[in-house]
Design a protein around this motif. Structure first.
Motif, PDB file in Angstrom:
ATOM      1  N   HIS A  70       0.850  -1.188   0.000  1.00 47.39           N
ATOM      2  CA  HIS A  70       0.000   0.000   0.000  1.00 47.39           C
ATOM      3  C   HIS A  70       0.889   1.243   0.000  1.00 47.39           C
ATOM      4  O   HIS A  70       1.915   1.273   0.682  1.00 47.39           O
ATOM      5  CB  HIS A  70      -0.890  -0.012   1.249  1.00 47.39           C
ATOM      6  N   PRO A  71       0.515   2.281  -0.745  1.00 46.59           N
ATOM      7  CA  PRO A  71       1.365   3.479  -0.811  1.00 46.59           C
ATOM      8  C   PRO A  71       1.524   4.215   0.520  1.00 46.59           C
ATOM      9  O   PRO A  71       2.465   4.990   0.682  1.00 46.59           O
ATOM     10  CB  PRO A  71       0.666   4.366  -1.853  1.00 46.59           C
ATOM     11  N   ASP A  72       0.644   3.959   1.496  1.00 50.58           N
ATOM     12  CA  ASP A  72       0.790   4.614   2.796  1.00 50.58           C
ATOM     13  C   ASP A  72       1.839   3.958   3.684  1.00 50.58           C
ATOM     14  O   ASP A  72       2.156   4.479   4.755  1.00 50.58           O
ATOM     15  CB  ASP A  72      -0.551   4.654   3.536  1.00 50.58           C
ATOM     16  N   ASP A  73       2.384   2.808   3.268  1.00 48.08           N
ATOM     17  CA  ASP A  73       3.468   2.207   4.050  1.00 48.08           C
ATOM     18  C   ASP A  73       4.678   3.118   3.900  1.00 48.08           C
ATOM     19  O   ASP A  73       5.154   3.334   2.777  1.00 48.08           O
ATOM     20  CB  ASP A  73       3.790   0.805   3.540  1.00 48.08           C
ATOM     21  N   PRO A  74       5.181   3.706   4.989  1.00 51.66           N
ATOM     22  CA  PRO A  74       6.284   4.666   4.883  1.00 51.66           C
ATOM     23  C   PRO A  74       7.565   4.062   4.302  1.00 51.66           C
ATOM     24  O   PRO A  74       8.431   4.788   3.827  1.00 51.66           O
ATOM     25  CB  PRO A  74       6.499   5.156   6.313  1.00 51.66           C
ATOM     26  N   ARG A  75       7.658   2.755   4.309  1.00 49.81           N
ATOM     27  CA  ARG A  75       8.837   2.099   3.734  1.00 49.81           C
ATOM     28  C   ARG A  75       8.642   1.807   2.258  1.00 49.81           C
ATOM     29  O   ARG A  75       9.518   1.276   1.601  1.00 49.81           O
ATOM     30  CB  ARG A  75       9.113   0.791   4.482  1.00 49.81           C
ATOM     31  N   GLY A  76       7.450   2.126   1.732  1.00 48.26           N
ATOM     32  CA  GLY A  76       7.127   1.866   0.330  1.00 48.26           C
ATOM     33  C   GLY A  76       6.285   0.612   0.186  1.00 48.26           C
ATOM     34  O   GLY A  76       6.439  -0.343   0.945  1.00 48.26           O
ATOM     35  N   ALA A  77       5.390   0.633  -0.769  1.00 47.22           N
ATOM     36  CA  ALA A  77       4.535  -0.522  -1.027  1.00 47.22           C
ATOM     37  C   ALA A  77       5.386  -1.672  -1.552  1.00 47.22           C
ATOM     38  O   ALA A  77       6.329  -1.464  -2.321  1.00 47.22           O
ATOM     39  CB  ALA A  77       3.461  -0.159  -2.050  1.00 47.22           C
TER      40      ALA A  77
END
Length: 190
Positions: A70-77
């Motif tokens: 998911h794009p909201d994962d701060p580590r990147g999708a």
């Protein structure tokens, strides 16, 4: 002369719950037969301890590596290493208030403060009489050290933390959700 009318009664979720919230994959966060999969089963009860027979439990979770696609994962999708992992499931309760979700163990997550959140599932409950969902977490009983260090769990009164920890069962984890009353499950404002 104006006529005075009584107050309109509050509306509940009504039939939309069972009509509009059905999910084609239902309770399967992972496909049946996925290595390492297990069932989360529990019962939804009201303040009097009666089963809630028309509720829906929705789960969101990280994959076993603690990642989200998911794009909201701060580590990147990032796509999961588990084939068919959805990270999401929905289960309606049966006529005794039971729900069931087939999933895999999520990994630990980085916490906003730089620490680590213990493996957990985020669960939402929708149902008659609830105008808004209630949100809780399921922590795993075999993670005592991780649970003790979890910043969210540590922020809950010690005498109520047990309402967020499941119990081992024959085919996975049991997690009952009590909507009100004695031993009410802890719910979070999100």
């Amino acid at each position: 002369m104006s006529e005075r009318h009584g107050v309109t009664p509050a509306q509940t979720v009504g039939p939309y719950l069972s009509i509009g919230l059905r999910w084609p994959d239902g309770p399967h966060v992972v496909p049946p037969g996925t290595p390492g999969s297990f069932w989360v089963r529990g019962r939804i009860t009201d303040g009097a301890g009666a089963p809630v027979v028309d509720a829906l439990v929705e789960s969101w979770q990280a994959d076993p590596d603690g990642r989200f696609d998911h794009p909201d994962d701060p580590r990147g999708a990032r796509a999961s290493s588990v084939a068919g992992f959805r990270g999401f499931g929905r289960s309606e309760t049966d006529d005794q208030g039971w729900y069931a979700l087939l999933t895999v163990r999520p990994g630990a997550l980085p916490a906003p403060d730089g620490g680590t959140e213990a493996p957990h599932l985020n669960l939402s409950v929708f149902g008659r009489g609830l105008l808004h969902r209630v949100v809780t977490r399921l922590y795993f009983p075999d993670e005592p050290a991780a649970n003790a260090a979890d910043p969210v769990l540590r922020g809950v009164d010690a005498d109520r933390r047990g309402t967020l920890v499941g119990r081992e069962s024959a085919d996975g984890v049991r997690f009952d959700i009590r909507l009100q009353g004695d031993d009410e499950t802890v719910f979070f404002a999100v």
